[in-house]
Design a protein around this motif. Sequence first.
Motif, PDB file in Angstrom:
ATOM      1  N   GLY A  56       0.825  -1.199   0.000  1.00  0.00           N
ATOM      2  CA  GLY A  56       0.000   0.000   0.000  1.00  0.00           C
ATOM      3  C   GLY A  56       0.858   1.247   0.000  1.00  0.00           C
ATOM      4  O   GLY A  56       2.089   1.171  -0.024  1.00  0.00           O
ATOM      5  N   LYS A  57       0.221   2.398   0.051  1.00  0.00           N
ATOM      6  CA  LYS A  57       0.969   3.656   0.026  1.00  0.00           C
ATOM      7  C   LYS A  57       1.706   3.904   1.336  1.00  0.00           C
ATOM      8  O   LYS A  57       2.768   4.526   1.353  1.00  0.00           O
ATOM      9  N   ASN A  58       1.130   3.414   2.442  1.00  0.00           N
ATOM     10  CA  ASN A  58       1.698   3.727   3.746  1.00  0.00           C
ATOM     11  C   ASN A  58       2.283   2.530   4.489  1.00  0.00           C
ATOM     12  O   ASN A  58       3.003   2.706   5.467  1.00  0.00           O
ATOM     13  N   ARG A  59       1.963   1.305   4.043  1.00  0.00           N
ATOM     14  CA  ARG A  59       2.450   0.132   4.769  1.00  0.00           C
ATOM     15  C   ARG A  59       2.262  -1.120   3.919  1.00  0.00           C
ATOM     16  O   ARG A  59       1.534  -1.121   2.933  1.00  0.00           O
ATOM     17  N   PHE A  60       2.948  -2.174   4.341  1.00  0.00           N
ATOM     18  CA  PHE A  60       2.730  -3.501   3.786  1.00  0.00           C
ATOM     19  C   PHE A  60       1.736  -4.248   4.677  1.00  0.00           C
ATOM     20  O   PHE A  60       1.735  -4.069   5.898  1.00  0.00           O
ATOM     21  N   GLU A  61       0.900  -5.076   4.051  1.00  0.00           N
ATOM     22  CA  GLU A  61      -0.019  -5.924   4.796  1.00  0.00           C
ATOM     23  C   GLU A  61       0.160  -7.366   4.329  1.00  0.00           C
ATOM     24  O   GLU A  61       0.429  -7.624   3.154  1.00  0.00           O
ATOM     25  N   TYR A  62      -0.034  -8.293   5.246  1.00  0.00           N
ATOM     26  CA  TYR A  62       0.125  -9.715   4.942  1.00  0.00           C
ATOM     27  C   TYR A  62      -1.181 -10.439   5.232  1.00  0.00           C
ATOM     28  O   TYR A  62      -1.679 -10.414   6.358  1.00  0.00           O
ATOM     29  N   ASN A 135       8.688 -16.940  10.461  1.00  0.00           N
ATOM     30  CA  ASN A 135       7.882 -16.811   9.250  1.00  0.00           C
ATOM     31  C   ASN A 135       8.459 -15.702   8.361  1.00  0.00           C
ATOM     32  O   ASN A 135       8.544 -14.551   8.783  1.00  0.00           O
ATOM     33  N   PRO A 136       8.848 -16.019   7.130  1.00  0.00           N
ATOM     34  CA  PRO A 136       9.471 -14.994   6.267  1.00  0.00           C
ATOM     35  C   PRO A 136       8.576 -13.796   6.005  1.00  0.00           C
ATOM     36  O   PRO A 136       9.062 -12.655   5.947  1.00  0.00           O
ATOM     37  N   ASN A 137       7.272 -14.016   5.835  1.00  0.00           N
ATOM     38  CA  ASN A 137       6.364 -12.897   5.546  1.00  0.00           C
ATOM     39  C   ASN A 137       6.198 -11.981   6.755  1.00  0.00           C
ATOM     40  O   ASN A 137       6.194 -10.756   6.623  1.00  0.00           O
ATOM     41  N   VAL A 138       6.055 -12.580   7.935  1.00  0.00           N
ATOM     42  CA  VAL A 138       5.945 -11.780   9.153  1.00  0.00           C
ATOM     43  C   VAL A 138       7.249 -11.029   9.399  1.00  0.00           C
ATOM     44  O   VAL A 138       7.248  -9.845   9.760  1.00  0.00           O
ATOM     45  N   ALA A 139       8.383 -11.698   9.204  1.00  0.00           N
ATOM     46  CA  ALA A 139       9.680 -11.044   9.390  1.00  0.00           C
ATOM     47  C   ALA A 139       9.817  -9.846   8.455  1.00  0.00           C
ATOM     48  O   ALA A 139      10.306  -8.779   8.854  1.00  0.00           O
ATOM     49  N   PHE A 140       9.383 -10.003   7.208  1.00  0.00           N
ATOM     50  CA  PHE A 140       9.446  -8.904   6.247  1.00  0.00           C
ATOM     51  C   PHE A 140       8.600  -7.717   6.702  1.00  0.00           C
ATOM     52  O   PHE A 140       9.061  -6.570   6.697  1.00  0.00           O
ATOM     53  N   ILE A 141       7.362  -7.997   7.112  1.00  0.00           N
ATOM     54  CA  ILE A 141       6.458  -6.928   7.539  1.00  0.00           C
ATOM     55  C   ILE A 141       7.032  -6.168   8.733  1.00  0.00           C
ATOM     56  O   ILE A 141       7.036  -4.930   8.771  1.00  0.00           O
ATOM     57  N   VAL A 142       7.528  -6.902   9.720  1.00  0.00           N
ATOM     58  CA  VAL A 142       8.041  -6.257  10.941  1.00  0.00           C
ATOM     59  C   VAL A 142       9.348  -5.523  10.657  1.00  0.00           C
ATOM     60  O   VAL A 142       9.565  -4.418  11.161  1.00  0.00           O
ATOM     61  N   HIS A 162      16.652   0.720  16.126  1.00  0.00           N
ATOM     62  CA  HIS A 162      17.853  -0.003  16.551  1.00  0.00           C
ATOM     63  C   HIS A 162      17.655  -1.517  16.596  1.00  0.00           C
ATOM     64  O   HIS A 162      18.601  -2.251  16.891  1.00  0.00           O
ATOM     65  N   ILE A 163      16.445  -1.984  16.322  1.00  0.00           N
ATOM     66  CA  ILE A 163      16.174  -3.421  16.384  1.00  0.00           C
ATOM     67  C   ILE A 163      16.620  -4.088  15.087  1.00  0.00           C
ATOM     68  O   ILE A 163      16.265  -3.652  14.000  1.00  0.00           O
ATOM     69  N   GLU A 164      17.413  -5.148  15.219  1.00  0.00           N
ATOM     70  CA  GLU A 164      17.845  -5.934  14.060  1.00  0.00           C
ATOM     71  C   GLU A 164      16.889  -7.115  13.911  1.00  0.00           C
ATOM     72  O   GLU A 164      16.815  -7.970  14.784  1.00  0.00           O
ATOM     73  N   VAL A 165      16.157  -7.160  12.804  1.00  0.00           N
ATOM     74  CA  VAL A 165      15.206  -8.249  12.564  1.00  0.00           C
ATOM     75  C   VAL A 165      15.876  -9.326  11.714  1.00  0.00           C
ATOM     76  O   VAL A 165      16.407  -9.034  10.640  1.00  0.00           O
ATOM     77  N   VAL A 166      15.841 -10.562  12.212  1.00  0.00           N
ATOM     78  CA  VAL A 166      16.450 -11.697  11.511  1.00  0.00           C
ATOM     79  C   VAL A 166      15.380 -12.750  11.273  1.00  0.00           C
ATOM     80  O   VAL A 166      14.660 -13.137  12.202  1.00  0.00           O
ATOM     81  N   GLN A 167      15.279 -13.204  10.025  1.00  0.00           N
ATOM     82  CA  GLN A 167      14.321 -14.262   9.708  1.00  0.00           C
ATOM     83  C   GLN A 167      14.991 -15.616   9.929  1.00  0.00           C
ATOM     84  O   GLN A 167      15.831 -16.057   9.158  1.00  0.00           O
ATOM     85  N   ASP A 168      14.633 -16.248  11.039  1.00  0.00           N
ATOM     86  CA  ASP A 168      15.196 -17.561  11.367  1.00  0.00           C
ATOM     87  C   ASP A 168      14.408 -18.162  12.516  1.00  0.00           C
ATOM     88  O   ASP A 168      13.743 -17.447  13.284  1.00  0.00           O
ATOM     89  N   GLU A 169      14.491 -19.477  12.624  1.00  0.00           N
ATOM     90  CA  GLU A 169      13.859 -20.196  13.730  1.00  0.00           C
ATOM     91  C   GLU A 169      14.795 -20.143  14.934  1.00  0.00           C
ATOM     92  O   GLU A 169      16.020 -20.223  14.788  1.00  0.00           O
TER      93      GLU A 169
END
Length: 264
Positions: A56-62, A135-142, A162-169
Amino acid sequence: MREIKTIVTTAGRPDDVSMALAAFACNELGAFFEPRKKRSIRKISEEHQAHVIVAGKNRFEYYALGTNEPFFFHPNSAAFRLKRVARGEEEPFLEAAQLEIGDSLLDCTLGLAADAMLAAYTVGGKGRVVGLEANPNVAFIVKQGVQTYDTTELPLTACMRHIEVVQDEATRYLKKLPDKSFDVVYMDPMFEEIIDEATNFEALRIAGEHASLTDEWVCEAKRVAKKRVVLKAHFRSEWFAKYQFQRYERLTAKFHYGVMNTSN
């Protein structure tokens, strides 16, 4: 079981900005683009039997396959919790974590990053907060949310940058780390029991991964944590006793924190 694919589309009336964001999402997720063509998200999802990311114009939605409500990033409870902390009021998570300026925290179950924001606020610019999302999609959104959300009206949430988001179990990521590589390891698995009041987490509950605490997860967390491991769980959970966490009981709350010191 066949893995469900993810496709990317735009809002109902796409412009150049949303098209560019859609292209970015496709590149980040390795997903293909599906033109909106005035169709509902539900119809697109059903036609392709796929999860859908909407640029979207202002955010991603999953939209996870079969759901009507989107998962999207918002500071959620973190904004008013941070205000309470700034006023010097007690915060149960921070009491359990006992973070100090310059500390490092690994959040094994990032979710909407509310606890990670409090941690980042507390450890400051010299500290480090890493959040894991399986979850790759949730990780992407966050990840996009903490990097781009407009914090001008919520100045205390600027710490989210300052938060580093990593997609991994969680267990897999912990196994890659050296001993004592984070001061605090935090675990907040999806509650074993549904908490009726937590309706704002329903989209995450549907879209995210449902990990249960395991012996291996706890063992790896103890190895990686220099100071302590912190667990958040339902007040009826058997995990506190099973893994010998010191429980911080909260008489009016349906979830408690447990602490396991590892500094000795």
